[in-house]
Scaffold this active site. Structure first.
Site, PDB file in Angstrom:
ATOM      1  CB  SER A 184      -0.930   0.090   1.090  1.00 42.76           C
ATOM      2  OG  SER A 184      -0.326   0.001   2.248  1.00 42.76           O
ATOM      3  CG  HIS A 212      -3.322  -0.728  -2.397  1.00 40.77           C
ATOM      4  ND1 HIS A 212      -3.841   0.721  -2.476  1.00 40.77           N
ATOM      5  CD2 HIS A 212      -3.226  -1.175  -1.328  1.00 40.77           C
ATOM      6  CE1 HIS A 212      -4.046   1.157  -1.162  1.00 40.77           C
ATOM      7  NE2 HIS A 212      -3.591   0.149  -0.313  1.00 40.77           N
ATOM      8  CE  LYS A 244      -7.447   1.354   0.440  1.00 40.38           C
ATOM      9  NZ  LYS A 244      -7.064   0.698   1.223  1.00 40.38           N
TER      10      LYS A 244
HETATM   11  C1  LIG Z   1      -7.281   0.482   2.858  1.00 41.81           C
HETATM   12  C2  LIG Z   1      -6.573  -1.031   3.127  1.00 41.81           C
HETATM   13  C3  LIG Z   1      -7.221  -1.840   4.088  1.00 41.81           C
HETATM   14  C4  LIG Z   1      -8.525  -1.330   4.714  1.00 41.81           C
HETATM   15  O1  LIG Z   1      -9.455  -1.488   3.945  1.00 41.81           O
HETATM   16  P1  LIG Z   1     -10.868  -0.532   4.308  1.00 41.81           P
HETATM   17  O2  LIG Z   1     -12.075  -1.038   3.713  1.00 41.81           O
HETATM   18  O3  LIG Z   1     -10.267   0.798   4.120  1.00 41.81           O
HETATM   19  O4  LIG Z   1     -11.151  -0.753   5.924  1.00 41.81           O
HETATM   20  C5  LIG Z   1      -6.799  -3.026   4.450  1.00 41.81           C
HETATM   21  N1  LIG Z   1      -5.614  -3.279   3.585  1.00 41.81           N
HETATM   22  C6  LIG Z   1      -4.953  -2.908   2.840  1.00 41.81           C
HETATM   23  C7  LIG Z   1      -3.792  -3.286   2.276  1.00 41.81           C
HETATM   24  C8  LIG Z   1      -5.230  -1.300   2.654  1.00 41.81           C
HETATM   25  O5  LIG Z   1      -4.672  -0.753   1.701  1.00 41.81           O
END
Ligand SMILES: *Cc1c(COP(=O)(O)O)cnc(C)c1O
Length: 390
Positions: A184, A212, A244
């Site tokens: 990330s 991602h 995302k």
């Molecule tokens: C954003 C993210 C999460 C958390 O997801 P949310 O739905 O925002 O709680 C988990 N793992 C990774 C790698 C992330 O980038």
């Protein structure tokens, strides 16, 4: 005499004082516009290079319409957890669509990726068991391991030999290896086939958090596992998020029938938490359609990634060689990242500084993210300003 008792307010004051001194104090800025390539703070338009809305769907007219239709049909709140009466045909449809999209037998919806990760460890492992995680894994996976009864070990970033060594340690318990699909903060793609080979050799299971990669990587946006062509046999636990690339919110775990049944029966962050609002599930189904209907979004995103990388290399900027929408610009020192971010803000660009503890000490950075909603001109403008700021 009893000793002086520790005081919570004193501790808070000391902590905030210290992080302010260290230049690590975090500030939020409220904006009043939809997520997009330009957002407005304090009546000032900023070109936004830190959103995870990779395909530019968060403010897509078709998604807004779908959300409204979902609200018309299902109302606003889910009213209860999925196992009580919060589970709707919208959730069910989304599960079916996610299973097909990821090539898995079955999927289950969680309200967030953080919650999904907590349940992966707690549902699958117990006291005698062990989680192994990449050092650069997302905080939610680290927390998941720490909050569980299982043991926890971390291996050097994408170092499969180090992982093998850890897996060789004696212990009768079950073993689960967890990794980001796309890291990330660094944007590199995990070597999942190599990780799988080690797992197969050592009788461990592999869980991939594809927050991602899902929607972006792979022939049809199926994510990191599609990018490598890996089955549910190889990656039995696949987690992805909707907040995302899909532009909505929530998350899923996909796997075979038995695996998903186990989550329905005992995932505590599912059972003891109100279900995702059904309209969000409804809109997310539409987002999956859009990924198929508007393939140009991924193509455009990849064209922008290449354009940015080429430009940044020509300028001699310290980018990392990432091939994804996440293009970190390393500054090392936290103050430097903060200062660069401040200068960019003055010039009309929103790029946040990422500092410890989100990343290891000495690896502070600007986390530049590109999206399909950006234009080539906006990417060129960013490169221009970076060349001036050095
Ligand atoms: C954003 C993210 C999460 C958390 O997801 P949310 O739905 O925002 O709680 C988990 N793992 C990774 C790698 C992330 O980038």
């Amino acid at each position: 005499m009893c000793p002086q008792k520790a005081d919570i307010r004193d501790a808070i004051k000391a902590n905030i004082g210290q992080i302010t001194l260290d230049g690590l104090k975090r500030n939020r800025r409220a904006h009043d516009t939809p997520q997009g390539p330009v957002i407005r703070f304090n009546n000032k338009n900023l070109i936004n290079f830190c959103s995870n809305d990779y395909l530019g769907l968060a403010n897509h007219p078709a998604l807004i319409t779908a959300m409204k239709q979902g609200v018309d049909q299902y109302g606003v709140g889910a009213g209860a957890s999925q196992l009580v009466c919060g589970y709707t045909t919208a959730h069910e449809k989304l599960e079916e669509r996610v299973s097909a999209f990821t090539g898995r037998q079955r999927a289950i919806i969680f309200s967030s990726g953080y919650l999904a990760n907590l349940s992966i460890v707690n549902t699958l492992l117990d006291r005698a068991d062990m989680v192994l995680g990449d050092r650069l894994n997302h905080a939610s996976m680290i927390d998941a391991a720490r909050m569980s009864r299982a043991g926890f070990k971390r291996y050097w970033h994408v170092d499969t030999d180090a992982l093998r060594n850890l897996l060789q340690a004696p212990g009768a318990g079950k073993k689960l290896v967890m990794t980001d699909g796309v890291f990330s903060m660094d944007g590199d793609i995990a070597p999942i086939p190599d990780l799988f080979r080690v797992c197969a050799e050592m009788n461990a299971w592999l869980a991939v958090d594809d927050a991602h990669g899902f929607g972006v990587l792979g022939e049809s946006g199926g994510g990191t596992v599609q990018h490598y062509g890996l089955s549910a046999q190889e990656v039995p636990i696949l987690m992805g998020t909707f907040g995302k690339a899909l532009g909505t919110a929530g998350a899923f775990i996909a796997g075979d029938e038995d695996v998903i049944e186990q989550f329905i029966q005992s995932a505590r962050t599912l059972i003891y938490s109100t279900a995702l609002p059904p309209a969000l599930a409804f809109a997310t189904v539409r987002a999956l359609d859009l990924i198929n209907e508007e393939k140009w979004r991924r193509e455009h995103l990849y064209a922008l990634i290449n354009r940015f990388k080429k430009g940044a290399r020509e300028l001699g900027l310290s980018i990392t060689g990432s091939d994804t929408a996440i293009q970190p610009l390393l500054t090392g020192a936290a103050e430097k990242a903060v200062e660069l971010s401040r200068q960019l803000l003055e010039k009309g660009f929103n790029v946040v500084a990422i500092r410890p503890p989100t990343v290891p000490n000495g690896t502070s950075r600007l986390r530049i993210t590109l999206t399909a909603a950006h234009s080539e001109a906006q990417v060129d403008q960013l490169l221009d300003v970076l060349s001036v700021l050095g």
